[in-house]
Design an enzyme around this catalytic site. Structure first.
Site, PDB file in Angstrom:
ATOM      1  N   ILE A  96     107.423 136.347 -22.338  1.00 39.43           N
ATOM      2  CA  ILE A  96     107.943 135.643 -23.520  1.00 39.43           C
ATOM      3  C   ILE A  96     109.156 136.001 -24.107  1.00 39.43           C
ATOM      4  O   ILE A  96     109.612 135.303 -25.107  1.00 39.43           O
ATOM      5  CB  ILE A  96     107.078 135.096 -24.608  1.00 39.43           C
ATOM      6  CG1 ILE A  96     106.453 136.195 -25.399  1.00 39.43           C
ATOM      7  CG2 ILE A  96     105.981 133.826 -23.827  1.00 39.43           C
ATOM      8  CD1 ILE A  96     105.090 135.751 -26.329  1.00 39.43           C
ATOM      9  N   LYS A  97     109.635 137.211 -24.281  1.00 37.35           N
ATOM     10  CA  LYS A  97     110.738 137.894 -24.468  1.00 37.35           C
ATOM     11  C   LYS A  97     110.703 137.911 -26.663  1.00 37.35           C
ATOM     12  O   LYS A  97     111.811 137.790 -26.754  1.00 37.35           O
ATOM     13  CB  LYS A  97     111.678 138.382 -23.579  1.00 37.35           C
ATOM     14  CG  LYS A  97     111.460 138.479 -22.903  1.00 37.35           C
ATOM     15  CD  LYS A  97     112.811 138.552 -21.548  1.00 37.35           C
ATOM     16  CE  LYS A  97     113.053 139.403 -20.618  1.00 37.35           C
ATOM     17  NZ  LYS A  97     112.266 138.734 -19.543  1.00 37.35           N
ATOM     18  N   ARG A  98     109.983 138.002 -26.621  1.00 35.48           N
ATOM     19  CA  ARG A  98     109.640 137.188 -28.637  1.00 35.48           C
ATOM     20  C   ARG A  98     110.603 138.867 -29.285  1.00 35.48           C
ATOM     21  O   ARG A  98     109.849 139.475 -28.621  1.00 35.48           O
ATOM     22  CB  ARG A  98     108.790 136.821 -28.984  1.00 35.48           C
ATOM     23  CG  ARG A  98     107.559 136.015 -29.131  1.00 35.48           C
ATOM     24  CD  ARG A  98     108.878 134.886 -28.673  1.00 35.48           C
ATOM     25  NE  ARG A  98     107.953 133.241 -28.622  1.00 35.48           N
ATOM     26  CZ  ARG A  98     108.416 132.591 -27.127  1.00 35.48           C
ATOM     27  NH1 ARG A  98     109.481 132.899 -26.462  1.00 35.48           N
ATOM     28  NH2 ARG A  98     107.922 131.487 -26.635  1.00 35.48           N
TER      29      ARG A  98
END
Length: 287
Positions: A96-98
């Site tokens: 998700i690479k938040r």
């Protein structure tokens, strides 16, 4: 610690991480024709891949963008895929690479470590600083969760920021890795690896040994294998005694049926590719 579960999966099944970056155009037309809606189609395709590769892979990485792009029906397929993986006791990395701080990051943590979208690991972007990691730490400490944080990625644009000089002969990726490795020592499992891992692309082999030695307790999520040009030899340099990381492959596994003569069963082709990948990496480690 979740790091121990990952280590033990690698010991048992090898280092392959099956990437479920499932684009609709990856799905064979004959299979598509069986379904009237995209949600059911996506989930059914993923389910076939999971069943075929479960015992020859360490974990599965599900890239949320491919599902978000389809709106609610895509997120339904995402939810169902995660639920099925949990049912199968598979380890899940939600890609998700938040990268946010404070209350927003707390909500990201709640969204992806609890409820419909619950996963074992998530990916994070550290650009805003170490306080963007803090909201996830309670889940790591108390809820058997983990994170893989971008350190040195496999894309060409990594040179634009990650390779900038940061003083004392270090580059930005060196500083990020060292800070995460230090933090990660607070969350070590019995096998010596942390539940705070790093995303380290395998397309820069010249730095591999140095990174593995410096980031000694950090498990690596290693993209770049196959479609991005990374080889088994490249990957082997990032591992220690055949462990300490997992190697992601998405397109090469999902689209294996297009490259194989006996391509009627896409799931069986995916299994053959995962086994070939696993064995190639094992051979490279032994050399």
């Amino acid at each position: 610690m979740i790091a121990d579960k990952l280590f033990e999966k690698v010991e048992k099944n090898g280092v392959v991480c099956v990437g479920l970056d499932t684009s609709l155009d990856y799905i064979p037309e004959e299979f598509k024709s069986k379904f009237s809606n995209e949600s059911d189609m996506l989930f059914a395709f993923n389910k076939e891949i999971i069943d075929a590769t479960l015992d020859v892979s360490a974990c599965f990485k599900v890239q949320i963008a491919y599902y978000e792009a389809l709106g609610l029906k895509g997120l339904e397929a995402y939810k169902n895929t995660l639920s099925y993986l949990r049912e199968k006791n598979a380890l899940i990395i939600a890609d998700i690479k938040r990268g946010d701080i404070a209350a927003t990051a707390k909500m990201y943590a709640k969204a992806h470590f609890e409820g419909d979208f619950e996963s074992d690991f998530i990916t994070l972007n550290p650009y805003m600083g170490m306080d963007s990691i803090d909201p996830y730490l309670p889940y790591i400490e108390k809820n058997e969760k983990g994170v893989f944080v971008l350190v040195r990625t496999s894309n060409k644009g990594a040179q634009d920021i990650e390779y900038l000089e940061a003083g004392d002969g270090k580059k930005v990726y060196d500083v990020v890795g060292e800070k995460l490795n230090t933090l990660g020592k607070n969350y070590l499992g019995k096998h010596g690896y942390s539940s705070i891992g790093g995303v380290v692309g395998c397309t820069h082999q010249e730095e591999a040994k140095e990174m593995r030695d410096k980031l000694d307790t950090m498990p690596f999520l290693i993209p770049g294998y196959g479609a991005q040009g990374g080889t088994a030899k490249d990957v082997a340099s990032y591992l220690k005694n055949g462990n300490g990381g997992i190697v992601n492959s998405s397109r090469k596994i999902l689209l294996a049926y297009k490259a194989m003569e006996d391509n009627k069963n896409f799931a069986e082709c995916a299994r053959k590719e995962a086994i070939s990948m696993r064995d190639s990496i094992r051979e490279a480690i032994l050399k």
